[in-house]
Design a protein around this motif. Sequence first.
Motif, PDB file in Angstrom:
ATOM      1  N   HIS A 139      71.563  42.259-110.156  1.00 38.38           N
ATOM      2  CA  HIS A 139      71.363  42.346-111.262  1.00 38.38           C
ATOM      3  C   HIS A 139      70.926  42.888-111.670  1.00 38.38           C
ATOM      4  N   LEU A 140      69.899  43.273-110.477  1.00 36.12           N
ATOM      5  CA  LEU A 140      69.234  44.526-110.905  1.00 36.12           C
ATOM      6  C   LEU A 140      68.791  45.532-111.155  1.00 36.12           C
ATOM      7  N   LYS A 141      68.381  46.472-112.343  1.00 31.48           N
ATOM      8  CA  LYS A 141      68.624  48.390-112.405  1.00 31.48           C
ATOM      9  C   LYS A 141      67.604  49.195-112.166  1.00 31.48           C
ATOM     10  N   THR A 142      66.246  48.228-111.883  1.00 30.07           N
ATOM     11  CA  THR A 142      64.852  49.120-111.424  1.00 30.07           C
ATOM     12  C   THR A 142      64.423  47.636-110.990  1.00 30.07           C
ATOM     13  N   TYR A 143      62.903  48.570-110.764  1.00 31.54           N
ATOM     14  CA  TYR A 143      61.873  47.410-110.460  1.00 31.54           C
ATOM     15  C   TYR A 143      60.629  47.785-110.707  1.00 31.54           C
ATOM     16  N   ASN A 144      59.247  47.321-110.443  1.00 37.06           N
ATOM     17  CA  ASN A 144      58.358  47.478-111.038  1.00 37.06           C
ATOM     18  C   ASN A 144      57.340  46.526-109.831  1.00 37.06           C
ATOM     19  N   ASP A 145      55.642  46.979-109.853  1.00 36.02           N
ATOM     20  CA  ASP A 145      54.943  46.503-108.903  1.00 36.02           C
ATOM     21  C   ASP A 145      55.152  44.715-108.950  1.00 36.02           C
ATOM     22  N   GLY A 146      55.157  44.280-109.847  1.00 36.32           N
ATOM     23  CA  GLY A 146      55.543  42.726-109.918  1.00 36.32           C
ATOM     24  C   GLY A 146      56.313  42.188-109.061  1.00 36.32           C
ATOM     25  N   LEU A 147      57.453  42.928-109.637  1.00 40.75           N
ATOM     26  CA  LEU A 147      58.596  42.575-108.488  1.00 40.75           C
ATOM     27  C   LEU A 147      58.334  42.590-107.159  1.00 40.75           C
ATOM     28  N   ILE A 148      58.023  43.572-106.604  1.00 41.32           N
ATOM     29  CA  ILE A 148      57.667  44.518-104.912  1.00 41.32           C
ATOM     30  C   ILE A 148      57.022  43.089-104.179  1.00 41.32           C
ATOM     31  N   ALA A 149      55.728  42.445-105.581  1.00 45.18           N
ATOM     32  CA  ALA A 149      55.015  41.916-104.742  1.00 45.18           C
ATOM     33  C   ALA A 149      55.404  39.676-104.488  1.00 45.18           C
ATOM     34  N   ARG A 150      55.880  40.002-105.495  1.00 41.82           N
ATOM     35  CA  ARG A 150      56.369  38.806-105.605  1.00 41.82           C
ATOM     36  C   ARG A 150      58.049  38.629-104.651  1.00 41.82           C
ATOM     37  N   ASN A 151      58.781  39.749-104.415  1.00 43.09           N
ATOM     38  CA  ASN A 151      59.816  39.360-103.559  1.00 43.09           C
ATOM     39  C   ASN A 151      58.848  38.884-102.181  1.00 43.09           C
ATOM     40  N   LEU A 152      57.453  40.445-101.758  1.00 45.86           N
ATOM     41  CA  LEU A 152      57.224  39.849-100.429  1.00 45.86           C
ATOM     42  C   LEU A 152      56.367  38.757-100.503  1.00 45.86           C
ATOM     43  N   ILE A 153      56.097  37.703-101.452  1.00 44.58           N
ATOM     44  CA  ILE A 153      55.632  36.466-100.703  1.00 44.58           C
ATOM     45  C   ILE A 153      56.761  36.098-100.531  1.00 44.58           C
ATOM     46  N   PHE A 154      57.909  36.176-101.162  1.00 46.06           N
ATOM     47  CA  PHE A 154      59.021  35.415-100.511  1.00 46.06           C
ATOM     48  C   PHE A 154      59.147  35.371 -99.253  1.00 46.06           C
ATOM     49  N   LEU A 155      59.370  36.245 -99.144  1.00 42.70           N
ATOM     50  CA  LEU A 155      59.781  37.257 -97.872  1.00 42.70           C
ATOM     51  C   LEU A 155      58.865  36.562 -96.209  1.00 42.70           C
ATOM     52  N   PHE A 156      57.707  36.932 -96.402  1.00 43.18           N
ATOM     53  CA  PHE A 156      56.616  36.471 -96.605  1.00 43.18           C
ATOM     54  C   PHE A 156      56.769  34.720 -96.075  1.00 43.18           C
ATOM     55  N   PHE A 157      57.110  34.143 -97.040  1.00 40.07           N
ATOM     56  CA  PHE A 157      57.770  32.404 -96.239  1.00 40.07           C
ATOM     57  C   PHE A 157      58.866  32.446 -95.004  1.00 40.07           C
ATOM     58  N   ILE A 158      59.990  33.298 -96.112  1.00 41.02           N
ATOM     59  CA  ILE A 158      61.162  34.006 -95.325  1.00 41.02           C
ATOM     60  C   ILE A 158      60.677  33.204 -93.329  1.00 41.02           C
ATOM     61  N   ILE A 159      59.852  34.398 -93.224  1.00 45.14           N
ATOM     62  CA  ILE A 159      59.284  35.212 -92.058  1.00 45.14           C
ATOM     63  C   ILE A 159      58.245  34.242 -91.349  1.00 45.14           C
ATOM     64  N   CYS A 160      58.168  33.662 -92.153  1.00 43.58           N
ATOM     65  CA  CYS A 160      57.178  32.191 -90.994  1.00 43.58           C
ATOM     66  C   CYS A 160      58.383  30.776 -90.215  1.00 43.58           C
ATOM     67  N   PHE A 161      59.407  31.234 -90.609  1.00 43.29           N
ATOM     68  CA  PHE A 161      60.208  29.685 -90.343  1.00 43.29           C
ATOM     69  C   PHE A 161      60.733  30.271 -89.045  1.00 43.29           C
ATOM     70  N   PRO A 162      60.496  31.054 -87.761  1.00 44.61           N
ATOM     71  CA  PRO A 162      60.520  31.139 -86.627  1.00 44.61           C
ATOM     72  C   PRO A 162      58.949  29.764 -85.955  1.00 44.61           C
ATOM     73  N   PHE A 163      58.070  30.081 -86.851  1.00 39.77           N
ATOM     74  CA  PHE A 163      56.933  29.107 -86.478  1.00 39.77           C
ATOM     75  C   PHE A 163      56.849  27.686 -87.179  1.00 39.77           C
ATOM     76  N   THR A 164      57.244  27.275 -87.544  1.00 36.23           N
ATOM     77  CA  THR A 164      57.260  26.055 -88.708  1.00 36.23           C
ATOM     78  C   THR A 164      58.494  25.891 -87.435  1.00 36.23           C
ATOM     79  N   ALA A 165      60.039  25.831 -87.134  1.00 36.92           N
ATOM     80  CA  ALA A 165      60.728  26.243 -86.687  1.00 36.92           C
ATOM     81  C   ALA A 165      60.151  24.781 -85.641  1.00 36.92           C
ATOM     82  N   SER A 166      59.614  25.990 -84.427  1.00 39.67           N
ATOM     83  CA  SER A 166      58.903  25.776 -83.511  1.00 39.67           C
ATOM     84  C   SER A 166      58.558  24.721 -83.204  1.00 39.67           C
TER      85      SER A 166
END
Length: 223
Positions: free
Chosen positions: A84-111
């Motif tokens: 649904h996006l047509k553009t972005y801003n810094d707020g979206l980038i920051a929130r998306n990075l936080i979301f991706l941070f917890f996604i990439i933590c799964f290998p550690f927590t799954a172990s």
Amino acid sequence: MTDTNKELQKEFELERMILFSDAVFAIGITLLVLELKFPHIPEKTTTQMVFEAIRPLLIHFYAFMLSFFYVGVMWAKHLKMFRHLKTYNDGLIARNLIFLFFIICFPFTASSFSETAEEGYAFMIFLYFGNIYFVTIAHFILCHYLFKQKNDLCTSGRQDEKRYLYLESLASAIVLSVTFILMFILLLIYGDNETAILSCLIPLVILLFISRRILKKYKPKEK
């Protein structure tokens, strides 16, 4: 730079952000499977000895399978939201990075979760579920930012679909919050009792079932 060139550049930058997000999902899932290492089986072993050798691997595989499908579901939700996006801003980038941070933590927590089944540490179960919880909350924050705070970042139309995505993320955030708090309380009371912690899965399943039934009437019809 003309308005057309600026628009094309913006679309290119938005595409880069989406491709980066997809890469993080792919890397996270790839790292999950690295935990699966088949044990060395010595010669002249019985079937019972082979089963005992691979039993820890089955626990790791269960953790991998659970994490794989959850990350896959979150990728699908991320895809539906970002289309649904047509553009972005810094707020979206920051929130998306936080979301991706917890996604990439799964290998550690799954172990850690797989070690839980062997060692019996309730805290590791709580840590793994906490990863799921914070991914869900970060996803809701993204949805709220796009569809409520900064709706101008999205294309016009498809309001029913946007509302359903938002309500779905809100329901998941509420259900996971209730379960997370309950799990934390039981951890404080019972300590290293994994049975008490895992009992939280019962109300989790019930609440998820109820929320899905409620959300069903808001789901837009597929065209």
